[in-house]
Design a protein around this motif. Structure first.
Motif, short mmCIF file in Angstrom:
data_model
loop_
_atom_site.label_atom_id
_atom_site.label_comp_id
_atom_site.label_asym_id
_atom_site.label_seq_id
_atom_site.Cartn_x
_atom_site.Cartn_y
_atom_site.Cartn_z
N PHE A 104 0.86 -1.20 0.00
CA PHE A 104 0.00 0.00 0.00
C PHE A 104 0.89 1.24 0.00
CE2 PHE A 104 -2.63 -3.29 1.80
CZ PHE A 104 -3.89 -3.03 1.30
N ASP A 105 0.59 2.18 -0.91
CA ASP A 105 1.41 3.39 -1.00
C ASP A 105 1.42 4.18 0.30
OD1 ASP A 105 2.06 2.88 -3.55
OD2 ASP A 105 0.50 4.15 -4.46
N GLN A 106 0.29 4.14 1.02
CA GLN A 106 0.18 5.01 2.19
C GLN A 106 0.73 4.37 3.47
OE1 GLN A 106 -2.29 3.38 0.75
NE2 GLN A 106 -4.02 3.05 2.11
N VAL A 107 1.41 3.20 3.35
CA VAL A 107 2.04 2.60 4.52
C VAL A 107 3.55 2.79 4.43
CG1 VAL A 107 2.47 0.46 5.81
CG2 VAL A 107 0.24 0.85 4.77
N ARG A 108 4.11 3.34 5.51
CA ARG A 108 5.57 3.52 5.53
C ARG A 108 6.15 2.77 6.73
NH1 ARG A 108 5.52 9.98 4.77
NH2 ARG A 108 4.28 9.66 6.63
N PHE A 109 7.11 1.94 6.47
CA PHE A 109 7.80 1.24 7.56
C PHE A 109 9.07 2.00 7.91
CE2 PHE A 109 5.07 -2.23 6.29
CZ PHE A 109 4.77 -2.83 7.50
N HIS A 110 9.32 2.18 9.20
CA HIS A 110 10.54 2.85 9.67
C HIS A 110 11.26 1.84 10.57
CE1 HIS A 110 8.59 6.68 8.43
NE2 HIS A 110 7.52 6.09 8.90
N PHE A 111 12.23 1.16 10.00
CA PHE A 111 12.95 0.14 10.78
C PHE A 111 14.10 0.78 11.57
CE2 PHE A 111 10.80 -2.35 7.53
CZ PHE A 111 10.27 -3.37 8.29
N ASN A 112 14.66 0.04 12.49
CA ASN A 112 15.77 0.50 13.33
C ASN A 112 15.38 1.68 14.22
OD1 ASN A 112 18.06 -1.17 12.40
ND2 ASN A 112 17.53 -0.24 10.43
N GLN A 113 14.10 1.82 14.51
CA GLN A 113 13.65 2.94 15.34
C GLN A 113 13.08 2.38 16.64
OE1 GLN A 113 14.41 5.88 13.93
NE2 GLN A 113 14.98 4.78 12.06
N SER A 114 13.78 2.65 17.74
CA SER A 114 13.33 2.13 19.04
C SER A 114 12.47 3.16 19.75
CB SER A 114 14.53 1.85 19.94
OG SER A 114 15.14 0.67 19.55
N CYS A 115 11.28 2.75 20.11
CA CYS A 115 10.42 3.64 20.89
C CYS A 115 11.00 3.75 22.30
CB CYS A 115 9.01 3.06 20.94
SG CYS A 115 7.92 3.95 22.03
N LEU A 116 11.09 4.98 22.80
CA LEU A 116 11.62 5.19 24.15
C LEU A 116 10.49 5.44 25.15
CD1 LEU A 116 14.56 7.61 23.21
CD2 LEU A 116 14.68 5.13 23.53
N GLY A 117 9.33 5.82 24.62
CA GLY A 117 8.19 6.11 25.50
C GLY A 117 7.28 7.11 24.83
N VAL A 118 6.18 7.41 25.52
CA VAL A 118 5.19 8.32 24.95
C VAL A 118 4.95 9.47 25.92
CG1 VAL A 118 2.84 8.49 24.02
CG2 VAL A 118 4.09 6.35 23.82
N ASP A 119 4.94 10.68 25.38
CA ASP A 119 4.54 11.84 26.17
C ASP A 119 3.02 11.93 26.01
OD1 ASP A 119 3.93 14.25 27.19
OD2 ASP A 119 5.50 15.37 26.14
N LEU A 120 2.30 11.46 27.03
CA LEU A 120 0.87 11.19 26.85
C LEU A 120 0.07 12.46 26.55
CD1 LEU A 120 0.46 8.59 29.72
CD2 LEU A 120 0.58 8.14 27.28
N ASP A 121 0.38 13.53 27.23
CA ASP A 121 -0.46 14.72 27.05
C ASP A 121 -0.33 15.32 25.65
OD1 ASP A 121 -1.79 14.58 29.38
OD2 ASP A 121 -0.15 15.48 30.50
N ASN A 122 0.85 15.17 25.05
CA ASN A 122 1.01 15.71 23.69
C ASN A 122 0.79 14.65 22.62
OD1 ASN A 122 1.89 17.99 24.93
ND2 ASN A 122 4.05 17.42 24.82
N SER A 123 0.46 13.42 23.04
CA SER A 123 0.36 12.30 22.07
C SER A 123 1.61 12.25 21.21
CB SER A 123 -0.85 12.48 21.17
OG SER A 123 -1.93 11.79 21.69
N SER A 124 2.75 12.35 21.86
CA SER A 124 4.00 12.39 21.10
C SER A 124 4.89 11.21 21.53
CB SER A 124 4.62 13.77 21.33
OG SER A 124 5.96 13.68 21.65
N ILE A 125 5.39 10.51 20.52
CA ILE A 125 6.16 9.29 20.80
C ILE A 125 7.64 9.61 20.57
CG2 ILE A 125 6.25 6.80 20.39
CD1 ILE A 125 3.88 7.22 18.44
N ARG A 126 8.46 9.18 21.54
CA ARG A 126 9.90 9.42 21.40
C ARG A 126 10.58 8.17 20.84
NH1 ARG A 126 11.34 9.41 26.42
NH2 ARG A 126 9.22 9.32 27.21
#
Ligand SMILES: Cc1cc2nc3c(=O)[nH]c(=O)nc-3n(C[C@H](O)[C@H](O)[C@H](O)COP(=O)(O)OP(=O)(O)OC[C@H]3O[C@@H](n4cnc5c(N)ncnc54)[C@H](O)[C@@H]3O)c2cc1C
Length: 450
Positions: free
Chosen positions: A121-143
């Motif tokens: 699907f054109d609208q799916v993008r995979f970003h490999f080698n990216q480790s999630c460190l956590g989520v800033d819940l109030d801003n809905s922002s993922i580090r």
């Protein structure tokens, strides 16, 4: 905004990759962030059982993803379990009716297939080698941190799915919230993977179409077939105590243990000691939590919200079922995410807790009861009852593996079925009277009383 049809998925494992496909089919723009490098090029690192048992709930999701035929072509049906006694004797127990089976599939093959389909699907993008460190819940922002460069960055999204597994960093951010319920429980058993290679001609060294079990009371060995003719075996054993991993340190100890408990596999495993020494001993955890979401914007799915022990072969199947339930709720609520997530979180955790309990119960059944004559008799009774009253009686195993009956209902049937078993055992000469009036009377009375 969520109604812009954009979503971020953290974790491209089995559930994350499937969920990306389902969202993409509905026209969502999906960004998938994955800690590992692209396993389509780098190769799928084994471990955590190279193969998995796929059953009805999982097949439904595979069907929605549109890869049923592809997976079916490389799935090995296992219509029953093959029990190995210490004396080398073999006993076969079918899991369900003629034509029903659970299927051994390659974890890596399935994951790669799902990522490939999503990537089409054109609208799916995979970003490999990216480790999630956590989520800033109030801003809905993922580090995230890029594993190759060490560069850290954050992205914002109004619709985030945490499919990042049993030790989910997304969930860990939710755990800091007041009134977030969380428990993790390790059983005292660990597991180690071993293998039985193929014969020189590529055929299997044991019966292909079965889940092989060596039940030994307090521990067990299992083996699932692979398409290349090999078997992946898993030894489940206490970490400490009499027969335990801590007491299997030397080659002599390992060989003596296998000679005593699993003599028939020794000739089939030429690299037993090497594998035993080199392969890790891993732990088994049950994770329960609630709520699974934060402000209807961040939702946990799969092992991130409900990791279970593997003894019912349902962890992935349950995670896939999360996706098919959400897919149906998207129709029901016309993609209104607060409504979807509200209803999902109102019902699904009860079922996840139920399959967690059923999986723990099934460990006792697999390692111990399957060799017990009383258990074998109960299986016979189940079979006869189902044949005689197909609409009214289904075994708990069938409900879990061959149906879409909610797991919570299957769990509630465990005690009811035990009661029925007790009543059936009171019938004189039961084994020669399956079709007699007493069996029917006892069954009808039990049915009416419940
Ligand atoms: C020994 C064993 C046998 C099993 N057998 C079966 C079986 O027969 N049948 C069955 O249905 N289930 C089985 N299971 C359970 C099954 O493996 C899991 O339920 C299933 O893998 C869950 O899928 P998931 O996508 O939720 O999590 P995972 O498969 O764990 O995927 C999580 C993904 O998130 C990624 N990730 C993790 N951390 C981060 C991060 N910080 N940032 C970005 N990405 C991250 C991981 O790399 C991974 O790709 C078994 C489990 C075990 C341990």
């Amino acid at each position: 905004m969520a109604n812009e049809k954009k979503a971020v998925i953290v974790g491209a494992g089995l559930v994350g990759a499937l969920w990306a496909v389902i969202l993409a089919k509905r026209g969502y723009q999906v960004d998938v962030y994955e800690r590992r490098s692209d396993f389509r090029q780098a190769g799928y690192v084994g471990g955590r059982s190279i193969n998995l048992a796929l059953s009805e709930r999982g097949w439904k999701a595979v069907e929605i993803a549109g890869i049923r035929e592809k997976i079916a072509a490389v799935a090995i049906p296992m219509p029953g379990r093959m029990m190995h006694g210490t004396d080398g004797s073999l006993t076969y127990q079918p899991y369900g009716e003629e034509g029903q089976a659970i299927y051994s599939v390659s974890r890596g093959g399935l994951n790669i297939e799902l990522v490939n389909i999503a990537d089409e699907f054109d609208q799916v993008r995979f970003h490999f080698n990216q480790s999630c460190l956590g989520v800033d819940l109030d801003n809905s922002s993922i580090r995230f941190e890029d594993n190759r460069t060490g560069v850290q960055f954050a992205i914002e999204s109004d619709l985030i799915f945490g499919t990042d597994g049993a030790f989910s960093p997304v969930r860990q951010s939710l755990q800091k919230l007041p009134r977030f319920n969380y428990s993790q429980h390790y059983i005292d058993y660990g597991y180690k993977e071993l293998s039985i290679p193929a014969n020189a001609d590529g055929s299997h060294q044991m019966h292909t179409n079965g889940l092989h079990i060596w039940p030994r009371g307090q521990f067990m060995l299992i083996a699932l077939p692979n398409v290349d003719g090999s078997f992946t075996c898993t030894l489940f054993l206490p970490f400490e105590g009499g027969a335990s991993f801590e007491n299997l340190k030397t080659e002599e100890q390992v060989m003596a243990f296998f000679e005593k408990y699993f003599p028939d596999v020794i000739p089939l495993m030429p690299t037993l000691v090497k594998e035993f020494t080199e392969n890790p001993t891993s732990a088994l955890v049950t994770v329960r939590c609630n709520p699974w979401h934060y402000r209807h914007k961040i939702l946990l799915l799969g092992d991130a919200s409900h990791a279970i022990v593997p003894f019912f072969g349902q962890g992935m199947n349950a995670g896939f079922e999360d996706c098919t339930i959400l897919d149906a709720l998207m129709d029901k609520f016309e993609e209104n995410w607060p409504a979807i997530i509200e209803e999902f979180n109102a019902n699904r955790p009860e079922d996840a807790n139920a399959i967690a309990d059923l999986a723990l119960l099934n460990f006792i059944e697999m390692r111990d009861k399957v060799a017990d004559p009383k258990f074998l008799l109960w299986k016979k009774i189940e079979k006869h009852l189902h044949e005689q009253f197909p609409k009214e009686f289904q075994s708990v195993y069938s409900m879990v593996s061959f149906s879409h009956v909610p797991y919570s209902r299957a769990l509630s049937e465990v005690a009811r079925h035990e009661e029925l078993f007790g009543k059936m055992l009171e019938i004189k000469d039961l084994e020669n009277n399956w079709n007699g009036p007493e069996v029917e009377a006892v069954f009808r009375e039990w049915l009416a009383g419940n």
